[in-house]
Design a protein around this motif. Sequence first.
Motif, mmCIF file in Angstrom:
data_model
loop_
_atom_site.group_PDB
_atom_site.id
_atom_site.type_symbol
_atom_site.label_atom_id
_atom_site.label_comp_id
_atom_site.label_asym_id
_atom_site.label_seq_id
_atom_site.Cartn_x
_atom_site.Cartn_y
_atom_site.Cartn_z
ATOM 1 N N LYS A 76 1.056 -1.095 0.045
ATOM 2 C CA LYS A 76 -0.034 0.152 -0.089
ATOM 3 C C LYS A 76 0.756 1.214 0.093
ATOM 4 O O LYS A 76 0.509 2.104 -0.828
ATOM 5 C CB LYS A 76 -0.964 0.009 1.236
ATOM 6 C CG LYS A 76 -1.772 0.968 1.332
ATOM 7 C CD LYS A 76 -3.180 0.886 0.313
ATOM 8 C CE LYS A 76 -4.090 2.105 0.311
ATOM 9 N NZ LYS A 76 -5.120 1.759 -0.794
ATOM 10 N N SER A 77 1.931 1.275 0.789
ATOM 11 C CA SER A 77 2.803 2.224 0.918
ATOM 12 C C SER A 77 3.293 2.809 -0.479
ATOM 13 O O SER A 77 3.658 3.943 -1.062
ATOM 14 C CB SER A 77 3.757 2.011 1.884
ATOM 15 O OG SER A 77 3.261 2.071 3.298
ATOM 16 N N TYR A 78 3.810 1.604 -1.242
ATOM 17 C CA TYR A 78 4.599 1.772 -2.296
ATOM 18 C C TYR A 78 3.444 2.250 -3.481
ATOM 19 O O TYR A 78 4.097 2.897 -4.390
ATOM 20 C CB TYR A 78 5.345 0.772 -2.910
ATOM 21 C CG TYR A 78 6.785 0.416 -2.113
ATOM 22 C CD1 TYR A 78 7.277 1.573 -1.520
ATOM 23 C CD2 TYR A 78 7.131 -0.756 -1.855
ATOM 24 C CE1 TYR A 78 8.170 1.227 -0.586
ATOM 25 C CE2 TYR A 78 8.390 -1.004 -1.108
ATOM 26 C CZ TYR A 78 8.963 0.201 -0.454
ATOM 27 O OH TYR A 78 9.938 -0.062 0.349
ATOM 28 N N GLY A 79 2.512 2.007 -3.289
ATOM 29 C CA GLY A 79 1.319 2.429 -4.513
ATOM 30 C C GLY A 79 1.042 3.997 -4.214
ATOM 31 O O GLY A 79 0.520 4.479 -5.241
ATOM 32 N N LEU A 80 1.172 4.346 -2.937
ATOM 33 C CA LEU A 80 0.697 5.910 -2.751
ATOM 34 C C LEU A 80 1.929 6.651 -2.781
ATOM 35 O O LEU A 80 1.773 7.960 -3.187
ATOM 36 C CB LEU A 80 0.253 5.756 -1.327
ATOM 37 C CG LEU A 80 -1.090 5.044 -0.956
ATOM 38 C CD1 LEU A 80 -1.523 5.281 0.589
ATOM 39 C CD2 LEU A 80 -2.223 5.814 -1.861
ATOM 40 N N GLY A 81 3.234 6.289 -2.410
ATOM 41 C CA GLY A 81 4.177 7.467 -2.299
ATOM 42 C C GLY A 81 5.491 7.140 -3.167
ATOM 43 O O GLY A 81 5.736 5.906 -3.530
ATOM 44 N N ASP A 82 6.303 8.080 -2.946
ATOM 45 C CA ASP A 82 7.721 7.796 -3.764
ATOM 46 C C ASP A 82 8.477 7.003 -2.727
ATOM 47 O O ASP A 82 8.380 6.928 -1.768
ATOM 48 C CB ASP A 82 8.407 9.170 -3.833
ATOM 49 C CG ASP A 82 7.972 9.878 -4.913
ATOM 50 O OD1 ASP A 82 7.203 9.481 -5.663
ATOM 51 O OD2 ASP A 82 8.293 11.186 -4.897
ATOM 52 N N PHE A 83 9.481 5.926 -3.546
ATOM 53 C CA PHE A 83 10.124 5.132 -2.616
ATOM 54 C C PHE A 83 11.219 6.035 -1.785
ATOM 55 O O PHE A 83 11.377 5.477 -0.508
ATOM 56 C CB PHE A 83 11.045 4.411 -3.477
ATOM 57 C CG PHE A 83 12.156 3.343 -3.182
ATOM 58 C CD1 PHE A 83 11.612 2.015 -2.667
ATOM 59 C CD2 PHE A 83 13.327 3.620 -2.969
ATOM 60 C CE1 PHE A 83 12.185 1.410 -2.093
ATOM 61 C CE2 PHE A 83 14.324 2.760 -2.300
ATOM 62 C CZ PHE A 83 13.649 1.301 -1.951
ATOM 63 N N SER A 84 11.723 7.137 -2.253
ATOM 64 C CA SER A 84 12.959 7.761 -1.313
ATOM 65 C C SER A 84 11.848 8.527 -0.196
ATOM 66 O O SER A 84 12.782 9.045 0.525
ATOM 67 C CB SER A 84 13.461 8.864 -2.094
ATOM 68 O OG SER A 84 12.465 9.745 -2.919
ATOM 69 N N GLN A 85 10.538 8.559 -0.273
ATOM 70 C CA GLN A 85 9.865 9.103 0.750
ATOM 71 C C GLN A 85 9.267 8.067 1.790
ATOM 72 O O GLN A 85 9.561 7.886 3.014
ATOM 73 C CB GLN A 85 8.686 9.966 0.371
ATOM 74 C CG GLN A 85 7.987 10.639 1.554
ATOM 75 C CD GLN A 85 6.784 11.296 0.917
ATOM 76 O OE1 GLN A 85 5.847 11.011 0.216
ATOM 77 N NE2 GLN A 85 6.811 12.780 1.611
ATOM 78 N N VAL A 86 8.865 7.095 1.059
ATOM 79 C CA VAL A 86 8.220 5.917 1.905
ATOM 80 C C VAL A 86 9.069 5.086 2.491
ATOM 81 O O VAL A 86 8.949 4.728 3.936
ATOM 82 C CB VAL A 86 7.154 5.113 1.089
ATOM 83 C CG1 VAL A 86 6.743 3.931 1.707
ATOM 84 C CG2 VAL A 86 5.986 6.041 0.465
ATOM 85 N N VAL A 136 2.355 16.781 -0.234
ATOM 86 C CA VAL A 136 2.564 15.532 0.552
ATOM 87 C C VAL A 136 1.188 14.558 0.706
ATOM 88 O O VAL A 136 0.282 15.382 1.199
ATOM 89 C CB VAL A 136 2.876 15.976 2.205
ATOM 90 C CG1 VAL A 136 2.971 14.664 2.935
ATOM 91 C CG2 VAL A 136 4.369 16.791 2.165
ATOM 92 N N ASP A 137 1.501 13.504 0.380
ATOM 93 C CA ASP A 137 0.113 12.761 0.424
ATOM 94 C C ASP A 137 -0.037 12.331 1.909
ATOM 95 O O ASP A 137 0.788 11.338 2.227
ATOM 96 C CB ASP A 137 0.136 11.603 -0.625
ATOM 97 C CG ASP A 137 -1.105 10.888 -0.996
ATOM 98 O OD1 ASP A 137 -1.962 10.657 0.255
ATOM 99 O OD2 ASP A 137 -1.281 10.251 -1.829
ATOM 100 N N ASP A 138 -0.995 12.574 2.578
ATOM 101 C CA ASP A 138 -1.181 12.091 3.950
ATOM 102 C C ASP A 138 -1.340 10.478 4.244
ATOM 103 O O ASP A 138 -0.966 9.946 5.071
ATOM 104 C CB ASP A 138 -2.327 12.809 4.534
ATOM 105 C CG ASP A 138 -2.062 14.157 4.822
ATOM 106 O OD1 ASP A 138 -0.933 14.545 4.922
ATOM 107 O OD2 ASP A 138 -2.989 14.965 5.077
ATOM 108 N N ARG A 139 -1.917 9.923 3.032
ATOM 109 C CA ARG A 139 -2.170 8.675 2.979
ATOM 110 C C ARG A 139 -0.954 7.838 2.896
ATOM 111 O O ARG A 139 -0.711 6.810 3.538
ATOM 112 C CB ARG A 139 -3.133 8.196 1.963
ATOM 113 C CG ARG A 139 -4.511 8.732 1.760
ATOM 114 C CD ARG A 139 -5.544 8.544 0.953
ATOM 115 N NE ARG A 139 -4.523 8.967 -0.701
ATOM 116 C CZ ARG A 139 -4.784 8.459 -1.473
ATOM 117 N NH1 ARG A 139 -5.906 7.594 -2.131
ATOM 118 N NH2 ARG A 139 -4.391 9.044 -2.781
#
Length: 278
Positions: A76-86, A136-139
């Motif tokens: 779920k995390s990788y579907g929502l955000g950048d790798f270098s952020q998540v 910034v995607d809060d999700r």
Amino acid sequence: MTASLAVIFAGILHAIWNAIAKGGADRWASFALIGVGQSLVILPLVPFVAPPAPAAWPWLIASLLVHLAYLGLLLKSYGLGDFSQVYPLARGSAPLLVTLVAAVALGERPSWTQLAGVLAVCGGLAVLALAGAREVDDRAVAAALLTGVSIAAYTILDGIGVRDAGGAASYIVWLFALEAPLTVVLIYAIRGRASLLERLDRRQCALGLGGGLIAMAAYGIVLWAQTRGTMASVAALRETGVISGAIIGAVFFAERMGVRRVAAACVVAAGVVLITAH
């Protein structure tokens, strides 16, 4: 020193296999292939390795369930955000939680140096969550932090379990022997064979299978190290891999890093190292 260097190397390996999972055309298929690769290697070893001692099984089963939740949260995390952020958010938040639980439940009080490390990690994570993106995607942030909670949970469970197992090799083999096939079965049940394989080419299959071996080596090193050091120290040293994750995100995924995000990743890594100080 040998164990510490091994755990730092494990952190690099962990960043690599996460990048493989993130970069796949179908992340579900990538995780399934990682499970297949682990199964092919670990299942033939089961007849030659004694089961863990009875005292370790409750911890092993609980860890298995948390690992499965972790994989779902990671997807779920990788579907929502950048790798270098998540990736830095998920990995960097885990040692904070492990340190807190160790202090409250196990009586491991942090020194002033370790407390400084905790503050450095918190500051670095705040910057990583906000820098490098227009919005910034809060999700994505929430999913990454929940992933960190699951990492902390299985780190603690495995830290106790591997010490009760009567041998690190026994615990490592049986944990992966249960987790890897179950991961494949669950993903197959959710997605189906056709949807998993329709977008995969030979290169992606090779990467996925190789990623499984890298993932198994990375966590096997961590489990071994947990028999030789405190849980908080091992968890913190492992997360120096956030630097590798930040570099991978910029180089291979063309994600915007910027000076602030690079600096923040370095601060997080420095903070988790400080946590290990005695």
